[in-house]
Scaffold this motif. Structure first.
Motif, PDB file in Angstrom:
ATOM      1  N   ASP A  71       0.829  -1.202   0.000  1.00 59.21           N
ATOM      2  CA  ASP A  71       0.000   0.000   0.000  1.00 59.21           C
ATOM      3  C   ASP A  71       0.864   1.253   0.000  1.00 59.21           C
ATOM      4  O   ASP A  71       0.412   2.323   0.386  1.00 59.21           O
ATOM      5  N   GLN A  72       2.111   1.128  -0.456  1.00 59.18           N
ATOM      6  CA  GLN A  72       3.034   2.247  -0.495  1.00 59.18           C
ATOM      7  C   GLN A  72       3.295   2.667  -1.943  1.00 59.18           C
ATOM      8  O   GLN A  72       3.259   1.842  -2.860  1.00 59.18           O
ATOM      9  N   PRO A  73       3.580   3.943  -2.166  1.00 61.92           N
ATOM     10  CA  PRO A  73       3.901   4.381  -3.531  1.00 61.92           C
ATOM     11  C   PRO A  73       5.267   3.854  -3.959  1.00 61.92           C
ATOM     12  O   PRO A  73       6.092   3.463  -3.127  1.00 61.92           O
ATOM     13  N   LEU A  74       5.488   3.862  -5.259  1.00 62.99           N
ATOM     14  CA  LEU A  74       6.808   3.499  -5.766  1.00 62.99           C
ATOM     15  C   LEU A  74       7.837   4.565  -5.416  1.00 62.99           C
ATOM     16  O   LEU A  74       8.981   4.246  -5.084  1.00 62.99           O
ATOM     17  N   ILE A  75       7.450   5.825  -5.504  1.00 65.06           N
ATOM     18  CA  ILE A  75       8.322   6.934  -5.113  1.00 65.06           C
ATOM     19  C   ILE A  75       7.497   7.947  -4.346  1.00 65.06           C
ATOM     20  O   ILE A  75       6.396   8.309  -4.764  1.00 65.06           O
ATOM     21  N   SER A 106       3.636  -1.645 -10.590  1.00 64.88           N
ATOM     22  CA  SER A 106       3.021  -1.933  -9.301  1.00 64.88           C
ATOM     23  C   SER A 106       1.643  -2.523  -9.527  1.00 64.88           C
ATOM     24  O   SER A 106       0.988  -2.231 -10.543  1.00 64.88           O
ATOM     25  N   LYS A 107       1.188  -3.328  -8.593  1.00 62.62           N
ATOM     26  CA  LYS A 107      -0.181  -3.823  -8.621  1.00 62.62           C
ATOM     27  C   LYS A 107      -1.142  -2.875  -7.919  1.00 62.62           C
ATOM     28  O   LYS A 107      -2.338  -3.147  -7.856  1.00 62.62           O
ATOM     29  N   GLN A 108      -0.602  -1.776  -7.392  1.00 62.30           N
ATOM     30  CA  GLN A 108      -1.453  -0.726  -6.849  1.00 62.30           C
ATOM     31  C   GLN A 108      -2.293  -0.097  -7.960  1.00 62.30           C
ATOM     32  O   GLN A 108      -1.959  -0.195  -9.156  1.00 62.30           O
ATOM     33  N   ALA A 109      -3.341   0.588  -7.566  1.00 63.17           N
ATOM     34  CA  ALA A 109      -4.096   1.388  -8.539  1.00 63.17           C
ATOM     35  C   ALA A 109      -3.154   2.381  -9.203  1.00 63.17           C
ATOM     36  O   ALA A 109      -2.258   2.941  -8.558  1.00 63.17           O
ATOM     37  N   ALA A 110      -3.327   2.605 -10.487  1.00 63.68           N
ATOM     38  CA  ALA A 110      -2.397   3.413 -11.272  1.00 63.68           C
ATOM     39  C   ALA A 110      -2.224   4.818 -10.716  1.00 63.68           C
ATOM     40  O   ALA A 110      -1.146   5.419 -10.835  1.00 63.68           O
ATOM     41  N   ASN A 111      -3.283   5.363 -10.102  1.00 61.62           N
ATOM     42  CA  ASN A 111      -3.187   6.733  -9.592  1.00 61.62           C
ATOM     43  C   ASN A 111      -2.548   6.796  -8.206  1.00 61.62           C
ATOM     44  O   ASN A 111      -2.551   7.846  -7.565  1.00 61.62           O
ATOM     45  N   GLU A 112      -2.008   5.679  -7.727  1.00 60.21           N
ATOM     46  CA  GLU A 112      -1.350   5.654  -6.423  1.00 60.21           C
ATOM     47  C   GLU A 112       0.127   5.258  -6.530  1.00 60.21           C
ATOM     48  O   GLU A 112       0.764   4.964  -5.532  1.00 60.21           O
ATOM     49  N   TRP A 113       0.669   5.265  -7.743  1.00 60.26           N
ATOM     50  CA  TRP A 113       2.055   4.828  -7.921  1.00 60.26           C
ATOM     51  C   TRP A 113       3.067   5.826  -7.364  1.00 60.26           C
ATOM     52  O   TRP A 113       4.148   5.441  -6.930  1.00 60.26           O
ATOM     53  N   PHE A 114       2.737   7.102  -7.391  1.00 64.99           N
ATOM     54  CA  PHE A 114       3.673   8.144  -6.970  1.00 64.99           C
ATOM     55  C   PHE A 114       2.971   9.064  -5.986  1.00 64.99           C
ATOM     56  O   PHE A 114       1.751   9.238  -6.033  1.00 64.99           O
ATOM     57  N   LYS A 115       3.774   9.664  -5.111  1.00 70.13           N
ATOM     58  CA  LYS A 115       3.199  10.609  -4.161  1.00 70.13           C
ATOM     59  C   LYS A 115       4.063  11.860  -4.136  1.00 70.13           C
ATOM     60  O   LYS A 115       5.264  11.811  -3.829  1.00 70.13           O
ATOM     61  N   LEU A 116       3.447  12.985  -4.484  1.00 73.55           N
ATOM     62  CA  LEU A 116       4.082  14.292  -4.424  1.00 73.55           C
ATOM     63  C   LEU A 116       3.580  14.981  -3.162  1.00 73.55           C
ATOM     64  O   LEU A 116       2.434  15.435  -3.111  1.00 73.55           O
ATOM     65  N   ASP A 117       4.422  14.991  -2.148  1.00 73.45           N
ATOM     66  CA  ASP A 117       4.026  15.419  -0.815  1.00 73.45           C
ATOM     67  C   ASP A 117       2.880  14.522  -0.346  1.00 73.45           C
ATOM     68  O   ASP A 117       3.087  13.347  -0.119  1.00 73.45           O
ATOM     69  N   THR A 156      -0.035  14.132  -2.174  1.00 75.20           N
ATOM     70  CA  THR A 156      -0.931  13.880  -3.302  1.00 75.20           C
ATOM     71  C   THR A 156      -0.456  12.682  -4.105  1.00 75.20           C
ATOM     72  O   THR A 156       0.668  12.672  -4.612  1.00 75.20           O
ATOM     73  N   SER A 157      -1.311  11.701  -4.242  1.00 69.24           N
ATOM     74  CA  SER A 157      -0.998  10.528  -5.054  1.00 69.24           C
ATOM     75  C   SER A 157      -1.320  10.820  -6.508  1.00 69.24           C
ATOM     76  O   SER A 157      -2.359  11.415  -6.822  1.00 69.24           O
ATOM     77  N   VAL A 158      -0.413  10.370  -7.417  1.00 66.91           N
ATOM     78  CA  VAL A 158      -0.601  10.653  -8.839  1.00 66.91           C
ATOM     79  C   VAL A 158      -0.221   9.429  -9.656  1.00 66.91           C
ATOM     80  O   VAL A 158       0.464   8.516  -9.182  1.00 66.91           O
ATOM     81  N   ASP A 159      -0.643   9.427 -10.922  1.00 66.96           N
ATOM     82  CA  ASP A 159      -0.283   8.350 -11.833  1.00 66.96           C
ATOM     83  C   ASP A 159       0.976   8.729 -12.611  1.00 66.96           C
ATOM     84  O   ASP A 159       1.552   9.812 -12.434  1.00 66.96           O
ATOM     85  N   LEU A 160       1.413   7.838 -13.490  1.00 65.77           N
ATOM     86  CA  LEU A 160       2.658   8.045 -14.218  1.00 65.77           C
ATOM     87  C   LEU A 160       2.593   9.279 -15.113  1.00 65.77           C
ATOM     88  O   LEU A 160       3.565  10.046 -15.206  1.00 65.77           O
ATOM     89  N   ALA A 161       1.469   9.491 -15.785  1.00 59.33           N
ATOM     90  CA  ALA A 161       1.362  10.636 -16.680  1.00 59.33           C
ATOM     91  C   ALA A 161       1.520  11.950 -15.913  1.00 59.33           C
ATOM     92  O   ALA A 161       2.233  12.868 -16.347  1.00 59.33           O
ATOM     93  N   THR A 162       0.845  12.055 -14.765  1.00 59.28           N
ATOM     94  CA  THR A 162       0.970  13.264 -13.948  1.00 59.28           C
ATOM     95  C   THR A 162       2.379  13.397 -13.384  1.00 59.28           C
ATOM     96  O   THR A 162       2.936  14.496 -13.310  1.00 59.28           O
ATOM     97  N   TRP A 163       2.934  12.268 -12.990  1.00 56.98           N
ATOM     98  CA  TRP A 163       4.314  12.258 -12.497  1.00 56.98           C
ATOM     99  C   TRP A 163       5.258  12.832 -13.556  1.00 56.98           C
ATOM    100  O   TRP A 163       6.098  13.690 -13.270  1.00 56.98           O
ATOM    101  N   GLN A 164       5.142  12.366 -14.791  1.00 64.32           N
ATOM    102  CA  GLN A 164       6.025  12.844 -15.846  1.00 64.32           C
ATOM    103  C   GLN A 164       5.764  14.313 -16.170  1.00 64.32           C
ATOM    104  O   GLN A 164       6.702  15.068 -16.446  1.00 64.32           O
ATOM    105  N   ALA A 165       4.522  14.704 -16.127  1.00 57.10           N
ATOM    106  CA  ALA A 165       4.212  16.107 -16.395  1.00 57.10           C
ATOM    107  C   ALA A 165       4.815  17.016 -15.329  1.00 57.10           C
ATOM    108  O   ALA A 165       5.179  18.168 -15.607  1.00 57.10           O
ATOM    109  N   THR A 166       4.958  16.483 -14.110  1.00 51.74           N
ATOM    110  CA  THR A 166       5.472  17.281 -12.997  1.00 51.74           C
ATOM    111  C   THR A 166       6.985  17.182 -12.862  1.00 51.74           C
ATOM    112  O   THR A 166       7.673  18.182 -12.654  1.00 51.74           O
ATOM    113  N   LYS A 167       7.520  15.962 -12.980  1.00 50.09           N
ATOM    114  CA  LYS A 167       8.932  15.720 -12.669  1.00 50.09           C
ATOM    115  C   LYS A 167       9.774  15.374 -13.882  1.00 50.09           C
ATOM    116  O   LYS A 167      10.983  15.135 -13.754  1.00 50.09           O
TER     117      LYS A 167
END
Length: 744
Positions: free
Chosen positions: A513-517, A538-549, A551-562
């Motif tokens: 239940d943890q983000p990848l990053i 990850s087998k997590q829901a796609a919108n929980e793969w990354f956490k920015l502070d 806020t949990s986000v998916d790969l597309a949002t992650w790439q748009a941000t980072k």
């Protein structure tokens, strides 16, 4: 007089000798461009003649040119100071003159030959008598004290204990005048070792340190002893080897150190004391414990030039049998903040109370490579130190490569089992490591990059100019964290110019239940860390793969941000990513991990089994992370022993003219003929295909000179060929910080 030599005569022979070394073959291939690297006229002439097939050259000049070529690549003579190269090939001297007391045999073991004026003293508890002169095996002394009384300050004397014998509550003690300061020089040290056949001579002690070196001590080797703390009780807490003071050129090899308060201590007595050039290699260091103070397997402080190599460490810092519970202050290896220029390679570190390696130097350049960490609460901590000091620490440079961290536990950290913690680092890399298959089901991070501040360390340097690349993080259930500065204090560390590139972050667990990053607020909002080309799954829901502070986000949002250009949402199919040390033990026929580690503790010069080395274990696990491109089944396991009992393999021996030579890293294999002279292979070995492959370059006999070894070298491997010529001559020096006791 000029000798006309046919093209297939001696010229071809020497071309073959050097062409069989892939590095020198590359030199011949590039021709004139190499001569511009200021290798010197003899080398240039050698390359030009061999490249052009010139058949007219003095044979003596040709050989001299070959020696010059090697000489230009050999580091200055320094017995123990490891100078890691920055190129796929460099050389470290093994012998610095024709007749040396200290050499290395074909199996990689240190050999100390008596000098012409050495006094060799024999001691036997079973056959000795203190009335004997002690100068022959037939007339040994009985007690250690009687033998020590014959040792002379400044001489390369040797005190040899009879194999298989036992001494109880006796000491090898250097202090208050006993045997003076040590041997004559690094090349002619004082030696404490064994004679005869059988088990290591054993010193069984309760309240005394079996080896105690205090004050100024230099040029001392301790090889092949068994130090046994099994008769201690909870009120007795001696060290196994206790070195306190200052000096240089200390060497500890092939010792079994079992059950002391701290098994091996090298520390300064005052803030101005330092130790230069200390080697700790191929020891078995196990079961330290202390009910009233901190306890470590190895504790080192204020050592400048420290080599820790090919040791087996297990279960240090705790003793559940007597109620000494694991503590977060106790570790298999604890290297405090005042060490400079440390090399830690090819060690097996298992079941430490807290960390497999707590590595805290605050200055210098350090290398951690080829180690296997298993079933520790922390695999390793890199950096740290004492950031509450003012002025603040400046951070050390760390190169952490090709390590394996698996099966971490939660003996003392119920909130999480952590793989690697990085903090207070100024430059370097974390690359080609595997962090995988945590045992505990809790949210401890596989890799945590921190600003250097926590509840008890109020100021730090942070992590700056650091590359994290080509690592595999698999099935950890809590992958990567970047932690923000938490105060406006001007001495607070910062995270800046951290590059996170081409890593595979893979989480196949359904229970995760943890983000990848996870980036805390500062790292999320600022460009302090860049991302490129990573592979996420990850087998997590796609919108929980990354956490920015928060806020949990998916790969597309992650790439748009980072950014993370080239990043993919892709499951990497490995051949067998479930491999751990436990599965390796099972593949050898051991039904429990305890049975496996008990067998590993038999490692010694007399019983060296490559199956129990970090190189073999690490290669087994790394092989599981080969890409499965055709759906193959898991790779074959290593051959099982004939029984579950420990059965050492025979010593390695060269038996064929064709050998495999690993070059330019761990993955390039070159098959080449080994040219023999005086039954010695005229090649050099690689870093990771077991130290038994160490060989020597022998050119002196071809030159008609002495048949002693005149140019002996072993290869190093590293990452950049561009500055290979200068790396071997680097001299690492730096300042000191404060002091710590052997505790957390």
């Amino acid at each position: 007089m000029l000798l006309l030599v046919p093209n297939l005569g001696n010229i071809a022979l020497f071309a073959l000798i050097f062409a069989t070394s892939p590095f020198l073959a590359d030199l011949l291939e590039v021709g004139n461009s190499v001569t511009n690297r200021d290798l010197g006229p003899p080398t240039s002439q050698f390359i030009e003649n061999v490249s052009s097939g010139n058949a007219t050259m003095r044979v003596q000049e040709l050989v001299q040119s070959g020696v010059q070529l090697i000489g230009n690549l050999v580091a200055p003579c320094s017995r123990n100071k490891s100078i890691p190269s920055r190129a796929p090939f460099s050389f470290e001297t093994l012998e610095c003159r024709q007749l040396m007391a200290v050499t290395t045999d074909a199996g990689g073991w240190t050999v100390v030959t008596p000098s012409s004026d050495s006094r060799v003293i024999y001691v036997s508890s079973s056959e000795g008598n203190d009335q004997n002169d002690g100068l022959s095996e037939s007339a040994p002394k009985k007690t250690l004290a009687a033998g020590l009384a014959l040792m002379r300050n400044g001489f390369p004397d040797q005190l040899l204990l009879k194999s298989g014998d036992v001494w109880t509550n006796e000491q090898i003690v250097g202090g208050n005048g006993s045997f003076g300061q040590g041997g004559r020089s690094a090349d002619e040290p004082m030696l404490f070792s064994s004679y005869g056949e059988g088990a290591r001579p054993k010193l069984v002690n309760s309240d005394l340190e079996p080896v105690r070196l205090v004050g100024t001590r230099s040029n001392i080797y301790v090889i092949g002893l068994h130090l046994d703390g099994s008769i201690r009780d909870s009120t007795d807490n001696p060290g196994g080897i206790n070195v306190i003071g200052r000096g240089e050129n200390l060497h500890f090899e092939d010792n079994l150190i079992d059950g002391f308060g701290t098994n091996l201590i090298v520390n300064r007595a005052t803030s101005s004391d330092t130790w230069d050039d200390v080697s700790i290699r191929r020891n078995v260091i196990v079961n330290s414990w202390n009910t009233s103070a901190h306890s470590q397997g190895i504790y080192a402080n204020a050592v400048h030039g420290l080599l820790i190599e090919e040791n087996t460490l297990d279960h240090n810092g705790w003793n559940d049998a007597i109620g000494d519970e694991p503590s977060g202050f106790n570790h298999n290896m604890y290297l405090s903040h005042s060490n400079l220029d440390v090399v830690i390679r090819d060690n097996f570190s298992s079941r430490g109370s807290s960390a497999g390696l707590k590595f805290q130097p605050t200055a210098g350049v350090h290398y951690v490579s080829g180690n296997v960490f298993t079933q520790n609460d922390f695999g390793m901590t890199v950096g740290g130190g004492v950031p509450q000091e003012v002025p603040p620490i400046t951070g050390a440079e760390y190169h952490v490569t090709n390590n394996v961290v698996v099966e971490n536990t939660t003996k003392v950290t119920p909130s999480g089992a952590y793989g690697v913690l990085v903090t207070n680092v100024n430059g370097g890399e974390f690359s080609n490591n595997i962090i995988a298959n945590k045992q505990a089901d809790n949210p401890g991070w596989a890799l945590s990059i921190m600003d250097g501040r926590n509840s008890w360390e109020t100021r730090g340097y942070g992590v700056r100019d650091f590359e994290v690349s080509d690592n595999v993080i698999y099935n950890w259930r809590g992958q990567v964290q970047v932690k923000e500065p938490t105060t406006t204090d001007p001495y607070t560390g910062e995270i800046s110019n951290v590059r996170f590139e081409n890593n595979a972050i893979q989480e196949p667990s359904l229970t995760n239940d943890q983000p990848l990053i996870q980036l805390d607020a500062f790292a999320a909002d600022n460009g302090v860390i860049s991302f490129t080309g990573n592979k996420y799954y990850s087998k997590q829901a796609a919108n929980e793969w990354f956490k920015l502070d928060t806020t949990s986000v998916d790969l597309a949002t992650w790439q748009a941000t980072k950014g993370d250009a080239g990043a993919t949402n892709s499951r990497v199919d490995y051949v067998d990513p479930t491999r751990t040390v436990t599965t390796y033990a099972a593949s050898l026929g051991y039904t429990t991990y305890e049975a496996f580690i008990s067998a590993a503790k038999f490692q010694s010069k007399a019983n060296w089994d490559v199956r129990f080395t970090a190189q073999t274990i690490g290669d087994y696990i790394r092989d599981g992370y080969q890409l499965d491109t055709v759906g193959v089944t898991p790779l074959p396991s290593p051959s099982a022993p004939t029984s579950s009992a420990f059965a050492p393999l025979p010593a390695f021996a060269f038996t064929a003219p064709m050998q495999s030579l690993m070059v330019a890293g761990d993955s390039t294999r070159v098959e080449s003929s080994i040219v023999q002279q005086d039954s010695q292979p005229m090649m050099v070995s690689h870093q990771t295909a077991f130290s038994q492959l160490q060989q020597r370059v022998r050119l002196s006999s071809l030159m008609g000179g002495s048949t002693t070894n005149s140019d002996c070298a072993e290869t190093k491997t590293d990452e950049s060929a561009s500055d290979a010529w200068n790396a071997a001559f680097d001299n690492w020096d730096g300042g000191l910080a404060g002091d710590y006791s052997p505790g957390g």
